[in-house]
Each structure stands twice: as C-alpha cells, then as structure tokens.
Design a protein around this motif. Structure first.
Motif, mmCIF file in Angstrom:
data_model
loop_
_atom_site.group_PDB
_atom_site.id
_atom_site.type_symbol
_atom_site.label_atom_id
_atom_site.label_comp_id
_atom_site.label_asym_id
_atom_site.label_seq_id
_atom_site.Cartn_x
_atom_site.Cartn_y
_atom_site.Cartn_z
ATOM 1 N N ASN A 203 -38.571 1.095 -18.338
ATOM 2 C CA ASN A 203 -37.974 0.613 -19.094
ATOM 3 C C ASN A 203 -37.131 -0.614 -18.532
ATOM 4 O OD1 ASN A 203 -37.056 3.394 -19.986
ATOM 5 N ND2 ASN A 203 -37.038 2.455 -21.513
ATOM 6 N N THR A 204 -38.049 -1.110 -17.574
ATOM 7 C CA THR A 204 -37.350 -2.413 -16.896
ATOM 8 C C THR A 204 -37.642 -3.611 -16.916
ATOM 9 O OG1 THR A 204 -38.611 -1.358 -14.795
ATOM 10 C CG2 THR A 204 -37.737 -3.599 -13.985
ATOM 11 N N ALA A 205 -36.645 -3.993 -17.583
ATOM 12 C CA ALA A 205 -36.705 -5.402 -18.616
ATOM 13 C C ALA A 205 -37.196 -6.610 -17.963
ATOM 14 C CB ALA A 205 -34.836 -5.790 -19.254
ATOM 15 N N SER A 206 -36.385 -6.693 -16.240
ATOM 16 C CA SER A 206 -36.963 -8.054 -15.759
ATOM 17 C C SER A 206 -38.356 -8.183 -15.861
ATOM 18 C CB SER A 206 -36.614 -7.848 -14.382
ATOM 19 O OG SER A 206 -37.135 -6.605 -14.023
ATOM 20 N N ASP A 207 -39.399 -7.139 -15.915
ATOM 21 C CA ASP A 207 -40.466 -7.003 -15.749
ATOM 22 C C ASP A 207 -41.236 -6.831 -17.037
ATOM 23 O OD1 ASP A 207 -41.019 -5.974 -13.640
ATOM 24 O OD2 ASP A 207 -41.408 -4.021 -13.591
ATOM 25 N N HIS A 208 -40.516 -6.589 -18.134
ATOM 26 C CA HIS A 208 -41.376 -7.422 -19.897
ATOM 27 C C HIS A 208 -40.918 -8.322 -19.983
ATOM 28 C CE1 HIS A 208 -40.985 -2.642 -19.962
ATOM 29 N NE2 HIS A 208 -41.666 -3.092 -20.937
ATOM 30 N N ILE A 209 -39.508 -9.311 -19.459
ATOM 31 C CA ILE A 209 -39.468 -10.820 -19.393
ATOM 32 C C ILE A 209 -40.502 -11.337 -19.064
ATOM 33 C CG2 ILE A 209 -38.055 -12.142 -18.963
ATOM 34 C CD1 ILE A 209 -35.509 -9.626 -19.774
ATOM 35 N N VAL A 232 -44.231 -15.764 -33.077
ATOM 36 C CA VAL A 232 -44.493 -14.877 -32.684
ATOM 37 C C VAL A 232 -43.818 -13.958 -32.113
ATOM 38 C CG1 VAL A 232 -45.543 -13.961 -29.687
ATOM 39 C CG2 VAL A 232 -45.813 -16.266 -30.719
ATOM 40 N N LEU A 233 -44.340 -12.879 -32.514
ATOM 41 C CA LEU A 233 -43.906 -11.366 -32.704
ATOM 42 C C LEU A 233 -44.383 -10.482 -31.724
ATOM 43 C CD1 LEU A 233 -43.135 -9.334 -35.391
ATOM 44 C CD2 LEU A 233 -43.800 -7.865 -33.976
ATOM 45 N N VAL A 234 -43.163 -10.063 -30.762
ATOM 46 C CA VAL A 234 -43.311 -9.216 -29.349
ATOM 47 C C VAL A 234 -42.698 -7.785 -30.112
ATOM 48 C CG1 VAL A 234 -42.581 -8.795 -27.174
ATOM 49 C CG2 VAL A 234 -42.452 -10.912 -27.603
ATOM 50 N N ARG A 235 -44.624 -7.138 -30.118
ATOM 51 C CA ARG A 235 -43.942 -5.738 -30.441
ATOM 52 C C ARG A 235 -43.919 -4.953 -28.870
ATOM 53 N NH1 ARG A 235 -48.120 -4.530 -34.838
ATOM 54 N NH2 ARG A 235 -50.031 -4.711 -33.454
ATOM 55 N N THR A 236 -43.452 -3.556 -29.229
ATOM 56 C CA THR A 236 -43.498 -2.721 -27.673
ATOM 57 C C THR A 236 -42.935 -1.204 -28.598
ATOM 58 O OG1 THR A 236 -42.554 -2.460 -25.507
ATOM 59 C CG2 THR A 236 -40.883 -3.967 -27.355
ATOM 60 N N ASP A 237 -43.113 -0.545 -27.377
ATOM 61 C CA ASP A 237 -42.292 0.709 -27.763
ATOM 62 C C ASP A 237 -41.524 0.683 -27.229
ATOM 63 O OD1 ASP A 237 -43.300 1.236 -25.351
ATOM 64 O OD2 ASP A 237 -44.817 2.460 -25.235
ATOM 65 N N GLY A 238 -40.607 2.288 -27.078
ATOM 66 C CA GLY A 238 -39.523 2.370 -26.293
ATOM 67 C C GLY A 238 -39.207 2.134 -25.254
ATOM 68 N N ALA A 239 -40.206 1.957 -24.393
ATOM 69 C CA ALA A 239 -39.867 1.463 -22.870
ATOM 70 C C ALA A 239 -39.632 -0.241 -23.328
ATOM 71 C CB ALA A 239 -41.181 0.598 -22.207
ATOM 72 N N GLY A 240 -39.717 -0.918 -24.280
ATOM 73 C CA GLY A 240 -38.771 -1.615 -23.846
ATOM 74 C C GLY A 240 -37.354 -2.331 -25.375
ATOM 75 N N GLY A 241 -37.562 -1.055 -24.704
ATOM 76 C CA GLY A 241 -35.962 -1.108 -26.002
ATOM 77 C C GLY A 241 -34.859 -1.812 -25.225
ATOM 78 N N PHE A 260 -39.952 3.912 -31.456
ATOM 79 C CA PHE A 260 -40.159 4.263 -30.871
ATOM 80 C C PHE A 260 -39.601 5.885 -31.466
ATOM 81 C CE2 PHE A 260 -35.550 2.029 -30.358
ATOM 82 C CZ PHE A 260 -34.663 3.109 -30.855
ATOM 83 N N THR A 261 -39.757 7.187 -30.229
ATOM 84 C CA THR A 261 -39.357 8.698 -31.178
ATOM 85 C C THR A 261 -38.361 8.452 -31.645
ATOM 86 O OG1 THR A 261 -41.234 9.529 -30.137
ATOM 87 C CG2 THR A 261 -40.136 10.830 -31.000
ATOM 88 N N LEU A 270 -29.369 6.350 -35.270
ATOM 89 C CA LEU A 270 -29.129 4.835 -35.813
ATOM 90 C C LEU A 270 -27.853 4.010 -35.102
ATOM 91 C CD1 LEU A 270 -30.202 6.328 -39.200
ATOM 92 C CD2 LEU A 270 -31.435 4.705 -37.066
ATOM 93 N N ASP A 271 -27.174 4.525 -34.582
ATOM 94 C CA ASP A 271 -25.519 3.721 -34.720
ATOM 95 C C ASP A 271 -25.700 3.060 -33.362
ATOM 96 O OD1 ASP A 271 -23.735 5.170 -36.425
ATOM 97 O OD2 ASP A 271 -23.480 6.762 -35.594
ATOM 98 N N ALA A 272 -26.699 3.607 -31.962
ATOM 99 C CA ALA A 272 -27.017 2.528 -31.331
ATOM 100 C C ALA A 272 -27.574 1.674 -31.460
ATOM 101 C CB ALA A 272 -27.707 4.020 -30.474
ATOM 102 N N CYS A 273 -28.106 1.485 -32.687
ATOM 103 C CA CYS A 273 -29.630 0.677 -32.620
ATOM 104 C C CYS A 273 -28.896 -0.164 -33.054
ATOM 105 C CB CYS A 273 -30.923 1.263 -33.490
ATOM 106 S SG CYS A 273 -31.609 1.869 -32.588
#
Length: 285
Positions: A203-209, A232-241, A260-261, A270-273
């Motif tokens: 979940n390292t945001a800096s690496d995703h960026i 452009v649409l960036v699609r990722t799994d929960g690691a990018g959340g 993500f699951t 859902l509240d967190a989202c």
C-alpha cells in the motif's frame, strides 16, 4: 536480405534454401524497425558508447529484450539470436554484453531515463500506425484509456541486489507494474515497471504515484504541462486504495477505479469509502 536499422529485412521466397529456426523472431525485429525502437535506443544510448566500440549499446539492449521474448531467461540465452545472423545480424558475445551492462549500470538513473524516452518515442510512432486499433483511438471521458496497476512477485534464487523476503514467504522482488489495457480483443501493454525489493509495501502510495507518472509519460501526446484528465482511467486493486493516491489522482483530474474485497462488516467499509470520497470531492456509487 536488406539492412534497415539495426536488424536485417528478411525476404521470403520459395527457393530451395534452409529453413530459419527463429523465423518467429522476424516478427519482433520488423516491429522494432517499424516503430523505430532500434534507432531511438541507439540515439538515446549513444553517449555511453565507447570510442571504437563495435557493438551499439542500443542493439545490445534490444537483443536482450528479443532473447527474453523468445523464451530466454538469462544472458547466456542470447545464443538463440547469435545462431541466426540472417535474422539478427551480429550479436555481441556474453563478455561484451556483461561489460556493456556494467557500463550502463554505472549511470543507471540517466540510462533508464534515456531508455524510457526511446520507448515513448517508439510508442508515439507505433500507435498511429494501427489506426482505430490503437488503445487511445477515440478515447474521451466516457471511454477512457485504462491504465491498470498491479504488483508481481519475481523469485530470486540467490542474493541479487535488492532481493528480499516477500509477503508470500518467498524471496526476490516485488515489482509494481502499469499496463495499458487493449480491451477484450487484446492484451495489456507494459507502460512502466517500478523495480522494488521483495519486502516493499503493498500500500505504498508514493510507489503507486511514481509508476502512474512513468506510465503517463509513455502515452502518445504527453507534453510538459499537459494533463490527460478524464481521458485516462487508472484502475487498481485494494493496494492502491490509499488516501494519498486518490487525492493525487483527483488533483490531476484523472479518472480512477479502485476495487477490493468487502469485509464482513460491509457498512463500516462503505462509511470509510464515503469519508474518503467526501475529502476528495468524488462520489461513491
């Protein structure tokens, strides 16, 4: 046989000549020539070519890529190409390749930047050649070009540089990749791969960026100060959340999809989202 670029142009006829064992590789060399990848790499790596050096660093790098595509998994497998000079011209010896790699590794950041520039130039030439079949053909906010992010584990059987234990109890590397989606009729096209040690966080945001930046720089039409926006649409799994990545994407007006699951307590998720969406100005559907 006609020489064009770094690879010969092979002519097919019906005369009684021996068959070529690596004929499938000709498709790759023709693609390299048509997109100008060989010429772009040769020019980009010219500053690392020593005086009187026989083998072009750009040719060496391209030969290594071709060797991988043909099933090789180590430097010695360049023997596959060396055995077919009619298709690949002269291929450097293993010691020559090792010395070239050592030279390039001595200035790795600049070399990687040069290689990325050459790749982007080749893609700028390649996509227009396929017209309506290009991934970015007719893209807009409703039909964006999809950029998929995902990580992959690469096993190392010895203590290579940056190899480390992985979260799946293996040993090696945890690379983060970005692929341009070609839709249901095609496969993903590698835009950027960020090399990371095996213990790099999921979940390292800096690496995703970083990998998104690198992927966007590979897209045709990219110019300094230009933003692709919702095209452009960036699609990722929960690691990018992560909040940091979502805020960064929103700040550049890029579309995004994070999957993500769902846990057992779905309402709390859902509240967190909703809280995350509120902070970035987006909407949860």
């Amino acid at each position: 046989m006609k020489i064009t670029g770094l690879y010969p142009r092979v002519r097919v006829d019906t005369s009684a000549t021996a068959a070529m064992g690596q004929a499938g590789g000709v498709l790759l060399t023709r693609t390299v020539t048509a997109t100008g990848l060989d010429r772009h790499l040769s020019a980009a790596l010219a500053r690392w070519r020593k005086p009187l050096q026989v083998h072009d660093p750009g040719k060496i790098i391209t030969d290594l890529a071709l060797g991988l595509a043909l099933g090789g998994d180590c430097l010695a497998d360049l023997a596959l190409l060396r055995a077919e000079p009619g298709a690949y011209r002269r291929v450097a010896s293993d010691p020559t390749v090792s010395r070239a790699i050592a030279t390039l590794a001595g200035d790795a950041p600049a070399v990687l930047k040069a290689i990325d520039t050459a790749r982007a130039a080749a893609r700028e030439q390649a996509w227009p050649l396929v017209g309506r079949h290009a991934p970015d053909h007719g893209t807009d906010a409703k039909r964006p070009l999809v950029n998929d992010l995902d990580a992959t584990l690469v096993t190392s059987h010895s203590e290579k540089e940056n190899a480390a234990p992985t979260f799946k109890r293996g040993y090696g590397f945890h690379a983060l990749c970005a692929f341009g989606d070609h839709g249901p009729d095609g496969t993903g096209e590698a835009l950027a791969i960020l090399l990371r040690p095996g213990n790099a966080g999921s979940n390292t945001a800096s690496d995703h960026i970083t990998v998104v930046r690198q992927a966007l720089a590979q897209l045709p039409g990219k110019r300094p100060g230009h933003r692709f926006g919702r095209k452009v649409l960036v699609r990722t799994d929960g690691a990018g959340g992560t909040k940091a990545l979502i805020e960064w994407l929103t700040g550049r007006r890029l579309s995004y999809s994070v999957g993500f699951t769902l846990p057992v307590n779905r309402d709390h998720l859902l509240d967190a989202c909703q809280n995350l969406a509120t902070s970035t100005g987006d909407q949860v559907l």
